[in-house]
Design a protein around this motif. Structure first.
Motif, PDB file in Angstrom:
ATOM      1  N   ALA A 106      13.926  43.947 -18.354  1.00  7.09           N
ATOM      2  CA  ALA A 106      12.677  44.679 -18.161  1.00  7.09           C
ATOM      3  C   ALA A 106      11.637  43.828 -17.434  1.00  7.09           C
ATOM      4  O   ALA A 106      10.826  44.350 -16.674  1.00  7.09           O
ATOM      5  CB  ALA A 106      12.125  45.145 -19.507  1.00  7.09           C
ATOM      6  N   ALA A 107      11.703  42.512 -17.643  1.00  4.71           N
ATOM      7  CA  ALA A 107      10.748  41.604 -16.994  1.00  4.71           C
ATOM      8  C   ALA A 107      11.243  41.116 -15.631  1.00  4.71           C
ATOM      9  O   ALA A 107      10.553  40.354 -14.968  1.00  4.71           O
ATOM     10  CB  ALA A 107      10.479  40.407 -17.902  1.00  4.71           C
ATOM     11  N   GLY A 108      12.448  41.567 -15.233  1.00  7.27           N
ATOM     12  CA  GLY A 108      12.990  41.173 -13.934  1.00  7.27           C
ATOM     13  C   GLY A 108      13.573  39.770 -13.903  1.00  7.27           C
ATOM     14  O   GLY A 108      13.751  39.201 -12.825  1.00  7.27           O
ATOM     15  N   ARG A 109      13.895  39.220 -15.063  1.00 10.51           N
ATOM     16  CA  ARG A 109      14.485  37.874 -15.135  1.00 10.51           C
ATOM     17  C   ARG A 109      16.013  37.990 -15.154  1.00 10.51           C
ATOM     18  O   ARG A 109      16.645  37.893 -16.197  1.00 10.51           O
ATOM     19  CB  ARG A 109      13.954  37.127 -16.354  1.00 10.51           C
ATOM     20  CG  ARG A 109      12.462  36.869 -16.296  1.00 10.51           C
ATOM     21  CD  ARG A 109      11.979  35.937 -17.402  1.00 10.51           C
ATOM     22  NE  ARG A 109      12.545  36.215 -18.716  1.00 10.51           N
ATOM     23  CZ  ARG A 109      11.977  36.982 -19.642  1.00 10.51           C
ATOM     24  NH1 ARG A 109      10.814  37.566 -19.389  1.00 10.51           N
ATOM     25  NH2 ARG A 109      12.542  37.168 -20.808  1.00 10.51           N
ATOM     26  N   ARG A 110      16.584  38.198 -13.973  1.00 10.02           N
ATOM     27  CA  ARG A 110      18.014  38.451 -13.809  1.00 10.02           C
ATOM     28  C   ARG A 110      18.871  37.313 -14.341  1.00 10.02           C
ATOM     29  O   ARG A 110      19.852  37.543 -15.042  1.00 10.02           O
ATOM     30  CB  ARG A 110      18.313  38.699 -12.331  1.00 10.02           C
ATOM     31  CG  ARG A 110      19.743  38.996 -12.016  1.00 10.02           C
ATOM     32  CD  ARG A 110      19.937  39.157 -10.489  1.00 10.02           C
ATOM     33  NE  ARG A 110      21.302  38.976 -10.128  1.00 10.02           N
ATOM     34  CZ  ARG A 110      21.897  37.808  -9.907  1.00 10.02           C
ATOM     35  NH1 ARG A 110      21.207  36.696 -10.012  1.00 10.02           N
ATOM     36  NH2 ARG A 110      23.161  37.741  -9.594  1.00 10.02           N
ATOM     37  N   ARG A 135      28.601  48.430 -22.641  1.00  8.08           N
ATOM     38  CA  ARG A 135      27.177  48.418 -22.976  1.00  8.08           C
ATOM     39  C   ARG A 135      26.398  47.553 -21.991  1.00  8.08           C
ATOM     40  O   ARG A 135      25.326  47.934 -21.512  1.00  8.08           O
ATOM     41  CB  ARG A 135      26.992  47.897 -24.391  1.00  8.08           C
ATOM     42  CG  ARG A 135      25.552  47.800 -24.794  1.00  8.08           C
ATOM     43  CD  ARG A 135      25.427  47.300 -26.193  1.00  8.08           C
ATOM     44  NE  ARG A 135      24.591  48.245 -26.922  1.00  8.08           N
ATOM     45  CZ  ARG A 135      24.428  48.263 -28.207  1.00  8.08           C
ATOM     46  NH1 ARG A 135      25.059  47.415 -28.955  1.00  8.08           N
ATOM     47  NH2 ARG A 135      23.634  49.123 -28.775  1.00  8.08           N
ATOM     48  N   LEU A 136      26.940  46.385 -21.667  1.00  9.42           N
ATOM     49  CA  LEU A 136      26.287  45.494 -20.702  1.00  9.42           C
ATOM     50  C   LEU A 136      26.190  46.164 -19.336  1.00  9.42           C
ATOM     51  O   LEU A 136      25.146  46.098 -18.679  1.00  9.42           O
ATOM     52  CB  LEU A 136      27.044  44.174 -20.596  1.00  9.42           C
ATOM     53  CG  LEU A 136      26.967  43.264 -21.819  1.00  9.42           C
ATOM     54  CD1 LEU A 136      27.956  42.114 -21.697  1.00  9.42           C
ATOM     55  CD2 LEU A 136      25.553  42.766 -22.025  1.00  9.42           C
ATOM     56  N   ALA A 137      27.263  46.807 -18.922  1.00  5.31           N
ATOM     57  CA  ALA A 137      27.260  47.487 -17.622  1.00  5.31           C
ATOM     58  C   ALA A 137      26.174  48.545 -17.566  1.00  5.31           C
ATOM     59  O   ALA A 137      25.437  48.647 -16.577  1.00  5.31           O
ATOM     60  CB  ALA A 137      28.630  48.107 -17.360  1.00  5.31           C
ATOM     61  N   HIS A 146      23.054  46.819  -9.737  1.00 10.54           N
ATOM     62  CA  HIS A 146      24.330  47.495  -9.509  1.00 10.54           C
ATOM     63  C   HIS A 146      25.516  46.543  -9.436  1.00 10.54           C
ATOM     64  O   HIS A 146      26.594  46.855  -9.957  1.00 10.54           O
ATOM     65  CB  HIS A 146      24.248  48.364  -8.253  1.00 10.54           C
ATOM     66  CG  HIS A 146      23.189  49.428  -8.365  1.00 10.54           C
ATOM     67  ND1 HIS A 146      23.347  50.543  -9.128  1.00 10.54           N
ATOM     68  CD2 HIS A 146      21.931  49.492  -7.845  1.00 10.54           C
ATOM     69  CE1 HIS A 146      22.252  51.279  -9.073  1.00 10.54           C
ATOM     70  NE2 HIS A 146      21.372  50.655  -8.300  1.00 10.54           N
ATOM     71  N   ALA A 147      25.350  45.392  -8.812  1.00  7.80           N
ATOM     72  CA  ALA A 147      26.470  44.440  -8.702  1.00  7.80           C
ATOM     73  C   ALA A 147      26.890  43.939 -10.080  1.00  7.80           C
ATOM     74  O   ALA A 147      28.093  43.856 -10.376  1.00  7.80           O
ATOM     75  CB  ALA A 147      26.087  43.269  -7.800  1.00  7.80           C
ATOM     76  N   GLU A 148      25.918  43.635 -10.928  1.00 10.95           N
ATOM     77  CA  GLU A 148      26.232  43.168 -12.276  1.00 10.95           C
ATOM     78  C   GLU A 148      26.860  44.294 -13.100  1.00 10.95           C
ATOM     79  O   GLU A 148      27.800  44.075 -13.855  1.00 10.95           O
ATOM     80  CB  GLU A 148      24.975  42.628 -12.965  1.00 10.95           C
ATOM     81  CG  GLU A 148      24.474  41.320 -12.406  1.00 10.95           C
ATOM     82  CD  GLU A 148      23.675  41.466 -11.105  1.00 10.95           C
ATOM     83  OE1 GLU A 148      23.421  42.617 -10.662  1.00 10.95           O
ATOM     84  OE2 GLU A 148      23.307  40.430 -10.538  1.00 10.95           O
ATOM     85  N   ALA A 149      26.328  45.494 -12.932  1.00 10.79           N
ATOM     86  CA  ALA A 149      26.893  46.644 -13.643  1.00 10.79           C
ATOM     87  C   ALA A 149      28.345  46.851 -13.240  1.00 10.79           C
ATOM     88  O   ALA A 149      29.209  47.064 -14.093  1.00 10.79           O
ATOM     89  CB  ALA A 149      26.074  47.897 -13.354  1.00 10.79           C
ATOM     90  N   GLN A 150      28.616  46.777 -11.951  1.00 13.40           N
ATOM     91  CA  GLN A 150      29.986  46.950 -11.473  1.00 13.40           C
ATOM     92  C   GLN A 150      30.906  45.895 -12.082  1.00 13.40           C
ATOM     93  O   GLN A 150      32.014  46.211 -12.516  1.00 13.40           O
ATOM     94  CB  GLN A 150      30.033  46.863  -9.953  1.00 13.40           C
ATOM     95  CG  GLN A 150      31.432  47.053  -9.395  1.00 13.40           C
ATOM     96  CD  GLN A 150      31.456  46.954  -7.868  1.00 13.40           C
ATOM     97  OE1 GLN A 150      30.411  46.861  -7.230  1.00 13.40           O
ATOM     98  NE2 GLN A 150      32.634  46.968  -7.308  1.00 13.40           N
ATOM     99  N   ARG A 151      30.434  44.657 -12.128  1.00 17.33           N
ATOM    100  CA  ARG A 151      31.239  43.561 -12.686  1.00 17.33           C
ATOM    101  C   ARG A 151      31.600  43.850 -14.149  1.00 17.33           C
ATOM    102  O   ARG A 151      32.750  43.680 -14.558  1.00 17.33           O
ATOM    103  CB  ARG A 151      30.476  42.247 -12.575  1.00 17.33           C
ATOM    104  CG  ARG A 151      31.266  41.049 -13.032  1.00 17.33           C
ATOM    105  CD  ARG A 151      30.526  39.719 -12.856  1.00 17.33           C
ATOM    106  NE  ARG A 151      29.861  39.626 -11.577  1.00 17.33           N
ATOM    107  CZ  ARG A 151      28.552  39.374 -11.418  1.00 17.33           C
ATOM    108  NH1 ARG A 151      27.789  39.186 -12.465  1.00 17.33           N
ATOM    109  NH2 ARG A 151      28.018  39.303 -10.227  1.00 17.33           N
TER     110      ARG A 151
END
Length: 167
Positions: A106-110, A135-137, A146-151
């Protein structure tokens, strides 16, 4: 008596009244913190949960107190502080790990979110792993990563090869 009123349910004000006759609610440990939260005193509950965690010697229980503190926190910084402390006291507390991950997203800290996601995934075992990765995706997808979700969707699929649910 305060514990009985609390256990009966729907009697938080009565329990709190009984409790404050003996001691300050903020100094009454977990029961005081719970009663303050139930009666709407979020600031008092936050301080009481922090105090209860500070006095607790068992790390897992202290972590749960700090997790509750994060849930009643008035400001995101307070919640982040409580979650950081919860994970310092109980590193395997998955609810705190997910809470901190969501706060980071939420804070944008990827990078912080990715670190917590890796820990969360590592804590899942067996059949839990599919649900954890899914759940993480979804968390990453909901925040536009999107890249992290795909992973993580791929990892979930790998854990359930041949499963229609995974596809």
């Amino acid at each position: 008596l305060a514990n009985l009123d609390h256990a009966a349910g729907g009697r938080a004000e009565a329990a709190l009244s009984t409790l404050v006759d003996a001691t300050a609610a903020r100094d009454a440990g977990i029961i005081g913190a719970l009663l303050l939260a139930q009666t709407g005193d979020r600031g008092g509950a936050y301080v009481a949960f922090l105090g209860a965690a500070d006095r607790e010697s068992f790390g897992a229980l202290a972590g749960l107190c700090l997790l509750e503190a994060s849930r009643v926190a008035a400001r995101p910084e307070e919640a982040s502080y409580a979650l950081d402390q919860a994970l310092a006291r109980a590193p395997s507390l998955t609810a705190a790990r997910l809470g901190r991950l969501q706060a980071s997203l939420a804070a944008g800290r990827r990078k912080d979110a990715l670190a917590d996601a890796q820990h969360y995934e590592a804590l899942s075992r067996g059949a839990e792993r599919f649900a954890a990765c899914e759940r993480l995706a979804r968390l990453f997808l909901d925040q536009g990563y999107h890249a992290e979700a795909q992973r993580y969707f791929e990892r979930a699929r790998r854990d359930r090869r041949g499963s229609a649910e995974a596809l």
